[in-house]
Design an enzyme around this catalytic site. Sequence first.
Site, short mmCIF file in Angstrom:
data_model
loop_
_atom_site.label_atom_id
_atom_site.label_comp_id
_atom_site.label_asym_id
_atom_site.label_seq_id
_atom_site.Cartn_x
_atom_site.Cartn_y
_atom_site.Cartn_z
N ARG A 68 -2.69 7.50 -10.27
CA ARG A 68 -2.44 7.57 -8.83
C ARG A 68 -1.19 8.41 -8.56
NH1 ARG A 68 -4.80 4.31 -5.09
NH2 ARG A 68 -5.53 2.98 -6.79
N HIS A 112 -6.82 1.09 11.92
CA HIS A 112 -7.69 0.11 11.26
C HIS A 112 -8.60 -0.52 12.31
CE1 HIS A 112 -8.92 -2.78 8.23
NE2 HIS A 112 -8.73 -3.75 9.12
#
Length: 217
Positions: A68, A112
Amino acid sequence: MGKKKRTAILISGRGSNMRSLVEAARADDYPAEIVLVGSNRPNAAGVAWAVEHGLSTVVIDHKSYGSRADFERALQSALDSHGVELIALAGFMRLMTPEFVEHWRDRMINIHPSLLPSFKGLNTHEQAIAAGVKIAGCTVHYVRPEMDAGPIIAQAAVPVLSRDTADTLAARILKVEHRVYPAALRLVAAGKAACVDEKVIISSEVMETGGLFSPTI
């Protein structure tokens, strides 16, 4: 108005919220300039749309990196090369490392599809229907290392109807997402959404207009 904030939008899919931000940013008085659209998925439909509309794009396939951190270094390099000052996540389906999030603290926002802190993670509409709530909606927030967490900039609500499915509720929420996200980015880019003690304080001149966000019922 002053210099526009150089903003990158990161996507993983069709980028419908990206489109709403791009369209809003075309206005002369909008305080953010979209200078880059980035994706971690080469086949993301939103990338093709961005190219068609003359936007600078970059694809950094996370599968090509061993960690990552390696992926984020490549992403950071692209952001730096475009002089990015703000990041707007719009359906970007990658969790960032705490180091990356802290580097962009209070300069990276996300939308979101729930009224946070309720229904974090995936399948938010199914979660809302299963819980029997009567109001659902969306939230724009500053990004923090925890998933779907961070100081709330803006929210909007829609009714949950007894006949709703996850798809019908998602479609109703998406309509308000396309209004709320550009409005929230405007506040952030204009310096009118300050984060104090992990709460967002909206400038008094905005509040005096009666506020920007309210339930649609």
